[in-house]
Design an enzyme around this catalytic site. Sequence first.
Site, mmCIF file in Angstrom:
data_model
loop_
_atom_site.group_PDB
_atom_site.id
_atom_site.type_symbol
_atom_site.label_atom_id
_atom_site.label_comp_id
_atom_site.label_asym_id
_atom_site.label_seq_id
_atom_site.Cartn_x
_atom_site.Cartn_y
_atom_site.Cartn_z
ATOM 1 N N HIS A 1 25.056 50.013 -1.727
ATOM 2 C CA HIS A 1 23.991 50.521 -2.461
ATOM 3 C C HIS A 1 24.299 51.728 -3.515
ATOM 4 C CE1 HIS A 1 19.967 52.958 -2.695
ATOM 5 N NE2 HIS A 1 19.638 52.048 -3.373
ATOM 6 N N ASP B 1 22.185 50.496 -10.924
ATOM 7 C CA ASP B 1 21.071 50.613 -11.623
ATOM 8 C C ASP B 1 21.331 50.762 -13.134
ATOM 9 O OD1 ASP B 1 19.250 51.057 -9.309
ATOM 10 O OD2 ASP B 1 20.781 52.556 -9.094
ATOM 11 N N HIS C 1 20.415 55.757 -11.472
ATOM 12 C CA HIS C 1 19.171 55.009 -11.038
ATOM 13 C C HIS C 1 17.935 55.658 -11.596
ATOM 14 C CE1 HIS C 1 15.983 55.724 -7.886
ATOM 15 N NE2 HIS C 1 16.340 54.339 -7.522
#
Length: 291
Positions: A40, A69, A82
Amino acid sequence: MHARAVAATTSALLGTAAFLLPTSTARAGSTGEPPVILAHRGASAYAPENTLAAVDKAAEQGIQWVENDVQRTKDGELVVLHDDNLMRTTDVEQVFPGRAPWKVKDFTAAEIARLDAGSWFGPEYAGARVPTLERYLHRVERNHQKLLLEIKNPVLYPGIERQTLKVLGNEGWLDREHVAGRLIVQSFGADTLRTVRDLKPAVRTGFLGTPNVAELPAYAEFADQINPAHGSISTGYVAAVHAFTGPHGASLEVFTWTVDTAADARRVAGYGVDGIITNKPDVVRDAVQGG
């Protein structure tokens, strides 16, 4: 990804799933294999999130998949970050003290390139930068990794879907090899995924959230995955998702987030998820795959 974006409560989902499917034993993913592990924002428990260092840390741990992201700068550059502002993970307040609220869209790529995106995490990462999407793709490619790319805040960046696909194409990520097994584009925005599918039908897509089971047929028209927060799912919900066929003719998959303990990893693996998104990929891998 944030839990507040999850679309429905667990109790409602379980009730609907119970009517759709018979009780069955848990399985490890729709293919019967252990779930894949996805780092992640890179291995972000061990290196600053969404930086090249986090990608490399995941590679060091033997993790094939990384998640990232994408946001867009004032002058139209795609950067890997992000938040829609720069405060949490850079020194923007010190470098540009008069520019509050420090939104990504209010800064040029050159200005963002000046920022330190590593010191907040630890002194050993001082000087790490916010990578452009191009640089990020180069690093993932160099490491022979695979990419789960999230288009963030699409309402802030009209046309970001087309632009993201253009960058992916320019960098060689829309060829047969990448599209078949090394790239998934995900978003909380259903319209964003529909746009991606309309522009590049071969690209696999994942919807971030937990749609009601009754809504899954509509999602199966444009999403290959349903990717919910781990606290919102159950064996019944995962089985309900697997019962539907996505736009590429395969069973819908479930990649769940953000799982950082061995106990939670074993729990969601028991539900039969296909992938686990985690800040601690080594911990989760050892819990569900035995190292």
